[in-house]
Design a protein around this motif. Sequence first.
Motif, PDB file in Angstrom:
ATOM      1  N   THR A  90     -11.661 -13.122   2.737  1.00 11.61           N
ATOM      2  CA  THR A  90     -11.306 -12.018   1.838  1.00 11.61           C
ATOM      3  C   THR A  90      -9.874 -11.608   2.123  1.00 11.61           C
ATOM      4  O   THR A  90      -9.547 -11.287   3.259  1.00 11.61           O
ATOM      5  N   MET A 112      -2.650  -5.132  -6.468  1.00 14.24           N
ATOM      6  CA  MET A 112      -3.523  -3.962  -6.470  1.00 14.24           C
ATOM      7  C   MET A 112      -3.007  -2.866  -7.378  1.00 14.24           C
ATOM      8  O   MET A 112      -2.040  -2.241  -7.139  1.00 14.24           O
ATOM      9  N   THR A 165      -6.773  -9.037   0.756  1.00 13.67           N
ATOM     10  CA  THR A 165      -6.280  -7.977  -0.128  1.00 13.67           C
ATOM     11  C   THR A 165      -4.816  -7.726   0.222  1.00 13.67           C
ATOM     12  O   THR A 165      -4.491  -7.450   1.370  1.00 13.67           O
ATOM     13  N   ILE A 217     -12.176 -14.497  -1.756  1.00 20.11           N
ATOM     14  CA  ILE A 217     -11.771 -13.428  -2.657  1.00 20.11           C
ATOM     15  C   ILE A 217     -10.331 -13.057  -2.326  1.00 20.11           C
ATOM     16  O   ILE A 217     -10.028 -12.730  -1.185  1.00 20.11           O
ATOM     17  N   VAL A 218      -9.456 -13.068  -3.246  1.00 16.25           N
ATOM     18  CA  VAL A 218      -8.062 -12.679  -3.055  1.00 16.25           C
ATOM     19  C   VAL A 218      -7.730 -11.610  -4.087  1.00 16.25           C
ATOM     20  O   VAL A 218      -7.971 -11.792  -5.287  1.00 16.25           O
ATOM     21  N   SER A 219      -7.192 -10.520  -3.668  1.00 15.77           N
ATOM     22  CA  SER A 219      -6.718  -9.478  -4.558  1.00 15.77           C
ATOM     23  C   SER A 219      -5.272  -9.173  -4.214  1.00 15.77           C
ATOM     24  O   SER A 219      -4.969  -8.807  -3.087  1.00 15.77           O
ATOM     25  N   GLN A 220      -4.375  -9.301  -5.129  1.00 15.82           N
ATOM     26  CA  GLN A 220      -2.942  -9.144  -4.880  1.00 15.82           C
ATOM     27  C   GLN A 220      -2.359  -8.070  -5.781  1.00 15.82           C
ATOM     28  O   GLN A 220      -2.779  -7.882  -6.906  1.00 15.82           O
TER      29      GLN A 220
END
Length: 729
Positions: free
Chosen positions: A702, A729, A704, A724-727
Amino acid sequence: MKKFVLGSASVIALAISAPAFGQSVSNVDQAGNSNAATVTQTGTNDSDIDQTGDNNTATVEQETFGAFGASGNNADIIQTGNFNTATAEQENGVPGSIANQATITQNGDGTSTGEANTAIARQSGNDNTTTIDQGVAGLGTGNSNTADTRQTGSANMIDVAQINDGAAATLRQTGEGNTSISSQGRPNAASTTSGQELVVFQNGADNTSDIDQRGSGNYASVFQSGERNTSTIRQPGADNNIGVELASIGVNQVGADNTSTVTQGANNGLVNVNQTGDELTSTVTQTGRANNSVASVNQSGTRNTSTILQDAPPPPTGPGREMTANLTQSGSDNVSDITQTNTLGAPAVSGNFASVTQSGTFQTSTVEQDGHENDATVNQSNTGNESEVVQTGNANFAEVTQSGSDSTSTISQQSNESWARVNQAASNSSSSITQTANGQNALVLQGGSDQTAVIRQSAGAGVLGIIGGDLPDSGISWARIEQTAAGSGNSSTIDQEGLSNFALTRQVGNRNSSTILQDGNANLLGIFQSGDDNRSNVTQSGLRTNFSNLSFLANVGVQQTGDRNQSDVVQTGDYLDTAFVGNIENTFRVLQSGDDNTSTIDQSGLNPEARLLQAGNFNTSDIDQAGTENRAFVDQIGSGNSSFVDQLDPAGVNNFADVDQTGDDGLSEVLQTGSNNTATLAQGGSDNESFITQAGTGNTATVTQGSMMNVSTIDQNGIGNSAIVSQGM
């Protein structure tokens, strides 16, 4: 010339008065009991009194009459028998007169105090000589004889010899260059005479006192006032005292350049030396079996030197027991040396004790102890202090307190039940404690600049000695160094090898560096550093190197605050939960806050765990772990952060990595190979990059990332992968 020869009589009194001022010769012979002879002479005279029998009295008075001096006189009194009294008085106060000589010989063989003989001599003037002989050689009788002598003037001599038991002598000299020689007991018969007392008073300069007491239960005391006086006392028998009864003083010297030498043999010796003045020297030697021997030296003045040697032979003749040495020095340039040796062997009850107190400048103290239940205490105050304590065998304890500058302390224990404590509050300090084996403890506290402390311990206590709490149980081997008081130039080294070791280092201020190496089982560790150029190196090897259930380790496992901090940690160890209950693991924790921090952790074992928190400025963290159930936690807050976590398989199993970076230039790489891997990263703030590679069963990653120039790459190979990658934001 007048000559008198008297036969036996029950009571006969003879008085001869010779006011003729030329030369007069008197010869008196008496045989029988209760005779009395009195001779009074003026001028240059000879007097000879011979008495055979009991309860006789002989008196010779040779004195100045008007302008006529009493000089060049000889008084010779010989008494054979018991309960006799001899008195010789010679007065010589005329300048340029010839020296007088008085000789008293009493050959008594009485067996009780009521049959004792008494000799009294009084001389005034220069170059006079008094000689007193009491007792019968070769007999076990002739007890409780008494001698009392006084000389006023310079270059006078007193020689007293008392044979047999219970003799008492008092010698008084006033003037310069006087000599007193005293002997009690039979020569070459150290243990067959007893209960003798000898007191010497000398007032003036360049006086010498020499005392030789043979046998047991003897008492000697010397009082010297003036300069360049010398006192020598020898007691080769048992149960002897030098001092105690007269204000606890055996040798009392007041003045400059005085010297005292005391030698005792056998058991129960007691020595007290008190010196006041400059350039003082005291030597006390207690040998033989030396059981229950006590030596106390008190020196006040400058350039004092004291040596105490308590020595007993090894088994089967020894060991010596209950040796005690006490030394107090006040002044400058003091040197003290205490040695207690040859006390090893059965039974284990040799309670040796040594205490040194020095106040002044340039003090040096050395204490050596060998044998059971040793205890050493050294207290030195201000400038140029040095102390070395060496203890060998059994329940050793050493404490050194030095307050001042230029302090150096070395304690070596080789050892059983050892405990060492050093307290130095002061500049240019250095302390080294070496303990080998058994239940070792060591504590060094240093305040003030340029301190260096090194503690080395090898093997001590058992694994079960750790029971929890902020510190280990008192039964454990542990070492502690604290250097505070605003610091500067601090350095600390703790080297431990063995079982159940605990180490603590706390440094505050300036150029701090600390190294701890532990090799053994159940090792614990703590390092605190605050301020300036701090560096920390930790190497631990063995089982259960750190314990996360201890509140101590919840806060400390290297903590650095401020300025150029660096930390290197290597742990190699295993964890087996056979003796401990709770969350017990190989673990490590590094907290760094402020300025140029760098930290590297390398762990290998069954249950390693690494925790790192860095806050502020140029932080870099590298964690490498190999083994089973590896975990890594990295938190970085503030500019220029970089983190590398590589958990180096071999054979993996349940690896976990959590990296949290907040703010500025952060970069994180996590590589895990093995089973059940999980990697979680959260990055906040500019220039973030993250790379996660996982190979093997049940991987989860994961990531973020907050805004600005984020890059994330995840490569997972194996079963049950999830990413899971969230960039942005």
